[in-house]
Design a protein around this motif. Structure first.
Motif, short mmCIF file in Angstrom:
data_model
loop_
_atom_site.label_atom_id
_atom_site.label_comp_id
_atom_site.label_asym_id
_atom_site.label_seq_id
_atom_site.Cartn_x
_atom_site.Cartn_y
_atom_site.Cartn_z
N VAL A 158 0.85 -1.18 0.00
CA VAL A 158 0.00 0.00 0.00
C VAL A 158 0.90 1.24 0.00
CG1 VAL A 158 -1.72 1.30 1.32
CG2 VAL A 158 -1.83 -1.21 1.26
N GLY A 159 0.59 2.19 -0.88
CA GLY A 159 1.38 3.41 -0.94
C GLY A 159 1.09 4.35 0.21
N ALA A 160 1.90 5.39 0.31
CA ALA A 160 1.75 6.37 1.38
C ALA A 160 0.39 7.06 1.35
CB ALA A 160 2.87 7.41 1.29
N ASP A 161 -0.22 7.11 0.16
CA ASP A 161 -1.53 7.75 0.01
C ASP A 161 -2.68 6.77 0.17
OD1 ASP A 161 -1.25 6.27 -2.29
OD2 ASP A 161 -1.55 7.95 -3.68
N GLY A 162 -2.38 5.52 0.50
CA GLY A 162 -3.42 4.53 0.71
C GLY A 162 -3.82 3.74 -0.51
N ARG A 163 -3.24 4.05 -1.67
CA ARG A 163 -3.55 3.28 -2.87
C ARG A 163 -2.75 1.98 -2.89
NH1 ARG A 163 -1.72 4.98 -7.34
NH2 ARG A 163 -0.18 6.36 -6.41
N LEU A 164 -3.33 0.94 -3.47
CA LEU A 164 -2.61 -0.31 -3.65
C LEU A 164 -1.62 -0.16 -4.79
CD1 LEU A 164 -5.36 -3.03 -3.20
CD2 LEU A 164 -3.24 -2.84 -1.90
N LEU A 165 -0.38 -0.53 -4.52
CA LEU A 165 0.68 -0.39 -5.53
C LEU A 165 1.04 -1.71 -6.18
CD1 LEU A 165 3.11 2.03 -3.65
CD2 LEU A 165 1.30 2.61 -5.30
N ALA A 166 0.99 -2.80 -5.41
CA ALA A 166 1.45 -4.08 -5.93
C ALA A 166 0.96 -5.21 -5.05
CB ALA A 166 2.99 -4.11 -6.00
N ALA A 167 0.98 -6.41 -5.63
CA ALA A 167 0.69 -7.63 -4.87
C ALA A 167 1.77 -8.65 -5.22
CB ALA A 167 -0.69 -8.17 -5.23
N PHE A 168 2.16 -9.42 -4.21
CA PHE A 168 3.19 -10.43 -4.39
C PHE A 168 2.68 -11.75 -3.85
CE2 PHE A 168 5.15 -6.31 -3.66
CZ PHE A 168 5.92 -6.15 -4.80
N PRO A 169 2.77 -12.82 -4.62
CA PRO A 169 2.25 -14.11 -4.15
C PRO A 169 3.11 -14.71 -3.05
CG PRO A 169 3.36 -14.38 -6.26
CD PRO A 169 3.34 -12.90 -5.98
N THR A 170 2.58 -15.73 -2.45
CA THR A 170 3.23 -16.41 -1.33
C THR A 170 4.69 -16.73 -1.60
OG1 THR A 170 1.14 -17.38 -0.65
CG2 THR A 170 3.14 -18.52 0.07
N ALA A 171 4.98 -17.28 -2.77
CA ALA A 171 6.33 -17.77 -3.06
C ALA A 171 7.35 -16.65 -3.21
CB ALA A 171 6.31 -18.63 -4.32
N THR A 172 6.91 -15.41 -3.35
CA THR A 172 7.85 -14.29 -3.45
C THR A 172 8.34 -13.94 -2.05
OG1 THR A 172 6.69 -13.42 -5.38
CG2 THR A 172 8.17 -11.91 -4.22
N GLU A 173 9.62 -14.12 -1.84
CA GLU A 173 10.21 -13.87 -0.52
C GLU A 173 10.12 -12.39 -0.16
OE1 GLU A 173 11.59 -16.15 1.50
OE2 GLU A 173 11.44 -17.86 0.14
N PRO A 174 9.97 -12.06 1.11
CA PRO A 174 9.86 -10.66 1.52
C PRO A 174 11.06 -9.80 1.12
CG PRO A 174 9.19 -12.10 3.30
CD PRO A 174 9.77 -12.98 2.23
N THR A 175 12.24 -10.42 1.01
CA THR A 175 13.44 -9.67 0.66
C THR A 175 13.82 -9.84 -0.81
OG1 THR A 175 14.78 -11.51 1.49
CG2 THR A 175 14.36 -9.69 3.01
N ALA A 176 12.92 -10.43 -1.61
CA ALA A 176 13.18 -10.58 -3.05
C ALA A 176 13.32 -9.21 -3.69
CB ALA A 176 12.05 -11.36 -3.70
N ALA A 177 14.06 -9.16 -4.79
CA ALA A 177 14.29 -7.88 -5.47
C ALA A 177 12.98 -7.22 -5.87
CB ALA A 177 15.17 -8.11 -6.70
#
Length: 198
Positions: A158-177
């Protein structure tokens, strides 16, 4: 002390009241993430407007999942970027495989003891289907069902203005590029600078 059901009902009422008085920013249905509130893991309400001006990574979590190790990565991401404004918000859920513990107290202790989690967390929350928390219903409408959680550790940025910016599925690690680059962009957009946060 209010029950989880009472807090969820209050969250729904707050959302409905906000809509009724017309104080809604632009976006699908006029809402942003800042119009929603969760029950906090320690009780009370956790309104997302508390984080206005900061990017928030919202992650539905579970304590007994094959992906539970991602708590380490979530904490590492939070440690790396928190001083620049990133919030990681854990949303414990029992929706996928019944893999969450029974109570908020158990979840909080599990996270503290096993992963030293200190980012904010909500109460145990439904994230899919007709009973999904309003934030998750809104996010599904915003980004489409293909971007909705299909398992534990799905991530919404979620962006600073409250808009959704992106979604990442389960398999995408939190520290992935893909995640860190999106976070960097969100921080830069919020006027919080660039760089690696080290």
């Amino acid at each position: 002390m209010p029950t989880r059901r009472h807090l969820l009902a209050l969250s729904l009422a707050v959302t409905a009241a906000t809509a009724a008085v017309g104080i809604l920013p632009a976006g699908a249905g006029g809402f942003t993430a800042h119009d929603f509130a969760f029950a906090g893991i320690d009780g009370g309400l956790l309104p997302l407007k508390r984080f206005a001006g900061q990017p928030v990574l919202v992650v539905n979590t579970a304590s007994r999942c094959g992906f539970t190790y991602q708590y380490d990565g979530l904490q590492a991401l939070y440690d790396r970027y928190r001083d620049r404004g990133l919030v990681v918000l854990g949303v414990p859920s029992d929706d996928f495989g019944g893999q969450e513990l029974d109570t908020e107290a158990e979840v909080k202790e599990f996270c503290a003891v096993n992963f030293a989690i200190d980012f904010p967390m909500t109460g145990i929350t439904p994230v899919k289907g007709s009973g999904a928390h309003p934030f998750y219903s809104w996010a599904r409408r915003e980004l489409g069902p293909e971007q909705a959680p299909r398992w534990n550790f799905h991530k919404y940025l979620v962006g600073a203005d409250g808009r959704l910016l992106a979604a990442f599925p389960t398999a995408t690690e939190p520290t992935a590029a893909a995640v860190t680059e999106a976070v960097e962009t969100a921080l830069a957009g919020a006027g919080m600078g660039a760089g690696d946060g080290t």
